[in-house]
Motif scaffolding. Structure first.
Motif, PDB file in Angstrom:
ATOM      1  N   ILE A 138      28.698   0.724  16.206  1.00 41.96           N
ATOM      2  CA  ILE A 138      27.645   0.838  17.438  1.00 41.96           C
ATOM      3  C   ILE A 138      26.196   0.972  16.568  1.00 41.96           C
ATOM      4  O   ILE A 138      25.454   0.333  17.302  1.00 41.96           O
ATOM      5  CB  ILE A 138      27.998   2.223  18.130  1.00 41.96           C
ATOM      6  CG1 ILE A 138      29.336   2.204  18.950  1.00 41.96           C
ATOM      7  CG2 ILE A 138      26.648   2.467  19.139  1.00 41.96           C
ATOM      8  CD1 ILE A 138      29.411   1.253  20.109  1.00 41.96           C
ATOM      9  N   ARG A 149      31.114  -4.758  22.171  1.00 40.93           N
ATOM     10  CA  ARG A 149      30.115  -3.833  21.502  1.00 40.93           C
ATOM     11  C   ARG A 149      28.845  -3.873  21.647  1.00 40.93           C
ATOM     12  O   ARG A 149      28.068  -2.983  21.579  1.00 40.93           O
ATOM     13  CB  ARG A 149      30.562  -4.319  19.911  1.00 40.93           C
ATOM     14  CG  ARG A 149      29.943  -3.332  18.825  1.00 40.93           C
ATOM     15  CD  ARG A 149      30.459  -3.616  17.440  1.00 40.93           C
ATOM     16  NE  ARG A 149      30.132  -4.972  16.981  1.00 40.93           N
ATOM     17  CZ  ARG A 149      29.065  -5.544  16.444  1.00 40.93           C
ATOM     18  NH1 ARG A 149      28.142  -4.549  16.032  1.00 40.93           N
ATOM     19  NH2 ARG A 149      28.804  -6.849  16.064  1.00 40.93           N
ATOM     20  N   THR A 161      25.951  -0.684  23.881  1.00 45.76           N
ATOM     21  CA  THR A 161      24.739  -0.071  23.457  1.00 45.76           C
ATOM     22  C   THR A 161      23.734   0.444  24.862  1.00 45.76           C
ATOM     23  O   THR A 161      23.038   1.228  24.721  1.00 45.76           O
ATOM     24  CB  THR A 161      23.735  -0.920  22.775  1.00 45.76           C
ATOM     25  OG1 THR A 161      23.589  -2.149  23.392  1.00 45.76           O
ATOM     26  CG2 THR A 161      24.532  -1.573  21.441  1.00 45.76           C
ATOM     27  N   HIS A 195      32.112   7.278  22.658  1.00 45.54           N
ATOM     28  CA  HIS A 195      30.961   7.545  21.724  1.00 45.54           C
ATOM     29  C   HIS A 195      30.536   8.596  21.876  1.00 45.54           C
ATOM     30  O   HIS A 195      30.071   9.286  20.808  1.00 45.54           O
ATOM     31  CB  HIS A 195      30.231   6.223  21.613  1.00 45.54           C
ATOM     32  CG  HIS A 195      29.338   6.277  20.520  1.00 45.54           C
ATOM     33  ND1 HIS A 195      29.494   5.918  19.242  1.00 45.54           N
ATOM     34  CD2 HIS A 195      27.921   6.772  20.657  1.00 45.54           C
ATOM     35  CE1 HIS A 195      28.268   6.048  18.655  1.00 45.54           C
ATOM     36  NE2 HIS A 195      27.389   6.518  19.211  1.00 45.54           N
TER      37      HIS A 195
END
Length: 324
Positions: free
Chosen positions: A8, A154, A158, A196
């Motif tokens: 990340i 991925r 964000t 996350h």
């Protein structure tokens, strides 16, 4: 689909080399409409006016690093994915060929050409354009960029990390987030970011009532094709689900619901009236879903994404003019 903290962080480094984080706002008028606190994440504020730029940047960065011999990529799109690949390819000096269906958005096509891509029109829907991209890749020995891939997800993750972390700092987290589903990278990115950030927010997927493949597949428990007839939500015009994306949605979604073109049009008008933001159909789908489900979430905190603002001017003018 899970990512390490280093993965990340690397995605953030790649994305922020090209653009800053996008804002998230709690709009009072939208909150009044919903009867809840509503936070909107503005991916319509990226350099290509949509969230997919993040995935394109990470995919092409990894491609150039891992396969430096590749000099030409090909992909298919209804607009946002093609813009993201064109933007990223130009940053790395790659050629890009993008296939779109006939009748695609005139302004999205122009935006892709302005990024230097070779634009080819083929077929009547996204699936036909995608099949032709595969033919070109094999015939001309080009690298084919898929519409769903680990590096795309991925990158997309964000923006949801930004969203969840910003609300954590503000001391409030949404009870639910509504996420539009096209081919699934947006939803998979939201699920990865939720893990996350260690939050328990519910994720509800949103599809067009006129392109129900992912909803039908979610209910059936296996992939189901469905016809596409949506006029407004071309970013959700999926006929055939991506198996990897469907696995994520079935595992991570609290529900998958449908919104009609009329509900999407109402949401496009509401976003413009209450926030003066322009949203394309898919970009307003999350708000359409939140408004449809307002009774369930009254008094709570709701998150949406304005996932893109790339709507042709005549179409948007017609939506604004047709207020009921």
């Amino acid at each position: 689909m899970k990512f390490t903290r280093d993965e990340i962080a690397a995605a953030q480094h790649t994305v922020y080399a090209a653009m800053p984080p996008t804002p998230q706002y709690a709009w009072p008028l939208l909150g009044q409409r919903l009867g809840a606190t509503l936070w909107a994440k503005h991916e319509n504020h990226t350099p290509v006016g949509a969230f997919k730029i993040r995935g394109g940047l990470c995919y092409i960065e990894s491609l150039v690093r891992e396969q430096p011999a590749v000099r030409h990529v090909v992909s298919a799109t209804r607009g946002k994915h093609g813009q993201s690949i064109g933007f990223a390819a130009r940053r790395h000096g790659l050629d890009a060929t993008i296939v779109v269906p006939h009748g695609n958005s005139v302004e999205k096509n122009a935006a892709m050409r302005a990024l230097g891509v070779t634009l080819i029109e083929h077929g009547d829907d996204f699936q036909a354009a995608s099949d032709h991209a595969a033919v070109l890749a094999a015939r001309d020995r080009l690298h084919r960029v898929p519409s769903f891939a680990r590096d795309l997800v991925r990158g997309v993750a964000t923006y949801w990390v930004e969203f969840f972390e910003a609300l954590q700092r503000a001391g409030t987290l949404p009870d639910v987030v509504f996420v539009p589903i096209g081919l699934g990278s947006g939803f998979a990115g939201a699920a990865a970011a939720r893990a996350h950030c260690g939050v328990s927010t519910r994720l509800v997927g949103v599809v067009s009532a006129h392109a129900t493949a992912y909803r039908d597949s979610f209910v059936a428990g296996h992939a189901v094709d469905a016809p596409v007839t949506t006029v407004l939500a071309d970013g959700m015009a999926c006929r055939t689900p991506v198996p990897e994306a469907l696995d994520v949605i079935r595992r991570e979604a609290d529900d998958v619901i449908t919104v009609t073109d009329d509900e999407v049009a109402d949401a496009m008008r509401a976003l413009f009236t209450d926030t003066h933001n322009v949203a394309e159909g898919a970009g307003a789908a999350a708000l359409a879903a939140a408004l449809q489900q307002r009774g369930r979430w009254k008094g709570q905190t709701v998150g949406i994404t304005v996932s893109g603002g790339n709507v042709d001017a005549p179409l948007f003018a017609g939506v604004l003019a047709n207020a009921g």
